[in-house]
Enzyme design. Structure first.
Site, PDB file in Angstrom:
ATOM      1  N   PHE A   1       0.829  -1.205   0.000  1.00 47.86           N
ATOM      2  CA  PHE A   1       0.000   0.000   0.000  1.00 47.86           C
ATOM      3  C   PHE A   1       0.862   1.252   0.000  1.00 47.86           C
ATOM      4  O   PHE A   1       1.853   1.338   0.749  1.00 47.86           O
ATOM      5  CB  PHE A   1      -0.880   0.064   1.254  1.00 47.86           C
ATOM      6  CG  PHE A   1      -1.768  -1.123   1.460  1.00 47.86           C
ATOM      7  CD1 PHE A   1      -3.063  -1.143   0.955  1.00 47.86           C
ATOM      8  CD2 PHE A   1      -1.324  -2.221   2.194  1.00 47.86           C
ATOM      9  CE1 PHE A   1      -3.894  -2.228   1.164  1.00 47.86           C
ATOM     10  CE2 PHE A   1      -2.151  -3.317   2.405  1.00 47.86           C
ATOM     11  CZ  PHE A   1      -3.439  -3.318   1.886  1.00 47.86           C
ATOM     12  N   ASP A   2       0.467   2.240  -0.797  1.00 51.08           N
ATOM     13  CA  ASP A   2       0.973   3.583  -0.612  1.00 51.08           C
ATOM     14  C   ASP A   2       0.304   4.161   0.636  1.00 51.08           C
ATOM     15  O   ASP A   2      -0.718   3.640   1.104  1.00 51.08           O
ATOM     16  CB  ASP A   2       0.656   4.422  -1.854  1.00 51.08           C
ATOM     17  CG  ASP A   2       1.178   5.841  -1.751  1.00 51.08           C
ATOM     18  OD1 ASP A   2       2.247   6.041  -1.143  1.00 51.08           O
ATOM     19  OD2 ASP A   2       0.502   6.748  -2.261  1.00 51.08           O
ATOM     20  N   GLY A   3       0.856   5.243   1.164  1.00 53.02           N
ATOM     21  CA  GLY A   3       0.301   5.831   2.379  1.00 53.02           C
ATOM     22  C   GLY A   3      -0.715   6.924   2.113  1.00 53.02           C
ATOM     23  O   GLY A   3      -1.927   6.698   2.165  1.00 53.02           O
TER      24      GLY A   3
ATOM     25  N   PHE B   1      -1.227  -0.878  -4.291  1.00 54.59           N
ATOM     26  CA  PHE B   1      -2.242   0.166  -4.430  1.00 54.59           C
ATOM     27  C   PHE B   1      -1.598   1.535  -4.240  1.00 54.59           C
ATOM     28  O   PHE B   1      -0.953   1.788  -3.218  1.00 54.59           O
ATOM     29  CB  PHE B   1      -3.351  -0.033  -3.400  1.00 54.59           C
ATOM     30  CG  PHE B   1      -4.081  -1.336  -3.527  1.00 54.59           C
ATOM     31  CD1 PHE B   1      -4.958  -1.563  -4.584  1.00 54.59           C
ATOM     32  CD2 PHE B   1      -3.893  -2.356  -2.596  1.00 54.59           C
ATOM     33  CE1 PHE B   1      -5.634  -2.759  -4.711  1.00 54.59           C
ATOM     34  CE2 PHE B   1      -4.568  -3.559  -2.714  1.00 54.59           C
ATOM     35  CZ  PHE B   1      -5.440  -3.763  -3.778  1.00 54.59           C
TER      36      PHE B   1
ATOM     37  N   ASP C   1      -2.211   5.983  -5.309  1.00 56.38           N
ATOM     38  CA  ASP C   1      -3.113   6.980  -5.880  1.00 56.38           C
ATOM     39  C   ASP C   1      -2.528   7.665  -7.103  1.00 56.38           C
ATOM     40  O   ASP C   1      -3.272   8.298  -7.863  1.00 56.38           O
ATOM     41  CB  ASP C   1      -3.457   8.048  -4.828  1.00 56.38           C
ATOM     42  CG  ASP C   1      -2.237   8.867  -4.415  1.00 56.38           C
ATOM     43  OD1 ASP C   1      -2.285  10.105  -4.512  1.00 56.38           O
ATOM     44  OD2 ASP C   1      -1.233   8.262  -3.987  1.00 56.38           O
TER      45      ASP C   1
END
Length: 299
Positions: free
Chosen positions: A160-162, A272, A274
């Protein structure tokens, strides 16, 4: 009555689960009636796996490891009608996927059923459906084509991105509008103030709850945070996860380095993020899900 709220529930679109490019070409070139006729004529032809297929197989295998009541549920969502979608269910049966619940929306967007099924995550190849789901507070991502041969290991690895994924985009917005120095100063001052949740917080918590059912040495799920943040902006992230009582197995603070090679080293089944550029950097190495949320995706 079935209790989906006791499971990790993931909705996957038919076009993400299977390779439906040929039938989609018929739809685009000849229209909906020709598409429906094509699907009926080929309903006994098994669809090849799509981008989400390896992930679905690993998710369903978790139920075999736990025994007893299934703890992972995959729901199929499709823009097909039930009639033209029969080929999809035939392919599910052929590939021996334990998927029994589905919504066929007859040409409309199926995203509105994500909440009704109690899903923690929605994966699709349709960017507009994903945006609609995110706008309604659901974790969702657009799976990008990679054509990779996936690692055959049984462990399921999520990365995951943060900011704008696990966390809100408030800090990223400062970075975009005021620059790195202002972002770093803000994170230092707010180091003990937990970040607001992003769209993937609930999914991460549900995943963490599932991990907790296994011993730490035998857990088939591994998670990682892969973020462009670096010290001193790391402290706020650590304290936020502590506040949420969520454990991530690995955390990579890259300070702006490209993420692709690190994701390859981690062996992510899906990552994932954004930002489209980060997803594009990842796809030569791992499957990527674009999360069109936050300041980087404002139209």
């Amino acid at each position: 009555m079935a209790k989906l709220n006791q499971k990790l529930v993931i909705a996957i679109s038919s076009t993400a689960l299977f390779d439906m490019r040929e039938s989609h070409r018929v739809y685009m070139e000849q229209g909906v009636e020709a598409y429906a006729a094509y699907q009926r004529a080929h309903e006994d032809d098994v669809l090849a796996p799509g981008e989400a297929f390896p992930l679905a197989k690993k998710l369903l295998r978790i139920n075999e490891n736990l025994g007893g009541e299934p703890r992972v549920e995959i729901v199929l969502l499709s823009r097909n009608s039930a009639d033209s979608g029969l080929r999809v269910f035939n392919s599910i049966a052929h590939h021996q996927l334990a998927i029994t619940r589905a919504a066929f929306s007859g040409g409309g967007s199926p995203y509105q059923y994500v909440a009704a099924f109690g899903c923690h995550l929605f994966l699709s190849t349709n960017g507009e459906d994903v945006r609609n789901a995110l706008a309604n507070g659901m974790a969702a991502a657009t799976l990008l084509p990679s054509g990779l041969q996936r690692d055959s290991h049984d462990e399921l690895r999520f990365a995951f991105d943060g900011d704008a994924v696990l966390f809100s985009d408030a800090s990223e917005r400062i970075f975009k509008e005021q620059g790195l120095s202002a972002f770093t100063e803000n994170e230092k001052l707010a180091a003990r103030q937990p970040l607001d949740p992003g769209p993937f917080k609930n999914f991460l918590q549900a995943l963490h709850a599932l991990q907790a059912e296994f011993g730490s040495e035998h857990c088939p799920i591994r998670t990682a945070l892969v973020t462009a943040r670096a010290a001193p902006a790391h402290e706020r992230v650590v304290r936020t996860l502590r506040e949420w009582n969520v454990r991530l197995d690995e955390s990579l603070f890259l300070g702006g380095l490209d993420k692709g090679e690190f994701l390859k080293s981690f062996g992510a089944d899906v990552f994932f993020d954004d930002q489209q550029s980060h997803c594009d950097n990842a796809t030569p190495h791992v499957a990527a899900g674009h999360v069109p949320h936050g300041v980087a995706n404002e139209r």
